[in-house]
Design an enzyme around this catalytic site. Structure first.
Site, PDB file in Angstrom:
ATOM      1  N   THR A  25      46.268  34.077  46.103  1.00 44.12           N
ATOM      2  CA  THR A  25      44.912  33.880  46.639  1.00 44.12           C
ATOM      3  C   THR A  25      44.408  32.495  46.226  1.00 44.12           C
ATOM      4  O   THR A  25      44.692  32.055  45.113  1.00 44.12           O
ATOM      5  CB  THR A  25      43.968  34.963  46.080  1.00 44.12           C
ATOM      6  OG1 THR A  25      44.435  36.234  46.525  1.00 44.12           O
ATOM      7  CG2 THR A  25      42.541  34.776  46.561  1.00 44.12           C
ATOM      8  N   GLY A  96      39.078  33.084  41.724  1.00 38.94           N
ATOM      9  CA  GLY A  96      38.749  33.634  43.047  1.00 38.94           C
ATOM     10  C   GLY A  96      38.510  35.130  43.010  1.00 38.94           C
ATOM     11  O   GLY A  96      38.473  35.776  44.065  1.00 38.94           O
ATOM     12  N   GLU A 102      46.377  40.212  41.796  1.00 37.08           N
ATOM     13  CA  GLU A 102      47.345  39.139  41.527  1.00 37.08           C
ATOM     14  C   GLU A 102      48.278  39.541  40.385  1.00 37.08           C
ATOM     15  O   GLU A 102      49.482  39.272  40.426  1.00 37.08           O
ATOM     16  CB  GLU A 102      46.604  37.849  41.160  1.00 37.08           C
ATOM     17  CG  GLU A 102      45.885  37.221  42.343  1.00 37.08           C
ATOM     18  CD  GLU A 102      45.019  36.032  41.976  1.00 37.08           C
ATOM     19  OE1 GLU A 102      44.745  35.227  42.853  1.00 37.08           O
ATOM     20  OE2 GLU A 102      44.594  35.922  40.804  1.00 37.08           O
TER      21      GLU A 102
HETATM   22  C1  5RP Z   1      42.180  33.697  42.369  1.00 43.81           C
HETATM   23  C2  5RP Z   1      43.052  32.863  41.527  1.00 43.81           C
HETATM   24  C3  5RP Z   1      43.534  31.575  42.104  1.00 43.81           C
HETATM   25  O1  5RP Z   1      44.909  31.569  42.114  1.00 43.81           O
HETATM   26  C4  5RP Z   1      43.024  30.464  41.247  1.00 43.81           C
HETATM   27  O2  5RP Z   1      41.607  30.569  41.215  1.00 43.81           O
HETATM   28  C5  5RP Z   1      43.433  29.093  41.791  1.00 43.81           C
HETATM   29  O3  5RP Z   1      42.790  28.860  42.986  1.00 43.81           O
HETATM   30  P1  5RP Z   1      42.828  27.472  43.729  1.00 43.81           P
HETATM   31  O4  5RP Z   1      44.208  27.304  44.250  1.00 43.81           O
HETATM   32  O5  5RP Z   1      41.788  27.624  44.822  1.00 43.81           O
HETATM   33  O6  5RP Z   1      42.436  26.406  42.747  1.00 43.81           O
HETATM   34  O7  5RP Z   1      43.400  33.169  40.423  1.00 43.81           O
HETATM   35  O8  5RP Z   1      41.755  34.836  41.666  1.00 43.81           O
END
Ligand code: 5RP
Length: 224
Positions: A25, A96, A102
């Site tokens: 994500t 996110g 995840e």
């Molecule tokens: C979501 C996550 C994402 O992998 C993490 O926030 C990295 O996101 P981005 O690629 O937008 O920097 O852990 O829960």
């Protein structure tokens, strides 16, 4: 090309015909899913599961068919982003709000690849606050216990309302400070009822693909 796009495209090279692939994500995985959709259009034959509703919607918009976890018996490869990562392959995830799914997908997967741009590199964890998913039932008591344990929780809000995860839970972000004691925090969280899962992903990846101005750098984890 931006660095997230560079690593998203690079990660697709590790997807082989016949694989079951876990889709992470976030804004880096966005580019991976786009590149994967291109390869599927060219004839790559894979099955996919997702770590969030957001990614399911992205995949569907690109014509990809996402399976439920219950429909598959294993995952060959999971590709996901990180919020920060130290040199021992310990990461914080959950920016996110998708950390629980995840972690389930990463745990099932035979191999995990993390993709990120170089801004996510840290000497020690703790620049990024640690996301923790908690149950809504009795949540103020869970937050109090986290506070009493010295973990400085802040409940995550979106548009002024408490954010609800895909699992209908809440997220608290722990303000632990740079260089916090990972084992101590893990131990404290394991003993607080109401905590569903935390965003510490310790030594879970087989390799990292880091985006730098010079291109994608592949870092193999010697302990995997
Ligand atoms: C979501 C996550 C994402 O992998 C993490 O926030 C990295 O996101 P981005 O690629 O937008 O920097 O852990 O829960």
């Amino acid at each position: 090309m931006n660095l997230k796009e560079v690593v998203g495209k690079e990660a697709v090279k590790y997807v082989e015909d016949g694989m079951i692939v876990g889709l992470g994500t976030g804004s880096t995985v966005f580019y991976f899913v786009h590149a994967l959709a291109d390869r599927v259009k060219e004839g790559l034959n894979i099955q996919m599961v997702s770590t969030s509703i957001q990614t399911v919607e992205l995949a569907k918009s690109l014509g990809l068919n996402i399976k439920e976890l219950e429909e598959i018996d294993h995952i060959d490869l999971a590709v996901d982003g990180v919020d920060e990562i130290d040199k021992n392959f310990n990461a914080i995830k959950g920016g996110g709000a998708a950390l629980f799914r995840e972690k389930i997908v990463a745990d099932i997967a035979k191999e995990v690849i993390w993709i990120y741009d170089e801004s996510k590199d840290v000497e020690k964890l703790g620049k990024f606050n640690l996301p923790v998913e908690i149950l809504p039932f009795g949540y103020s008591h869970t937050v109090r216990k986290l506070t009493e344990a010295g973990l400085n929780p802040v409940i995550r809000k979106k548009d002024g309302e408490i954010l609800i995860t895909d699992n209908h839970n809440y997220i608290v972000d722990l303000h632990l400070g740079y260089g916090f004691d990972i084992e101590e925090v893990k131990e404290k969280l394991a003993n607080i009822v109401g905590v569903v899962e935390h965003g510490l992903f310790l030594n879970m990846c087989k390799l990292c693909i880091k985006g730098t101005p010079g291109g994608a750098v592949i870092i193999n984890n010697p302990n995997k």
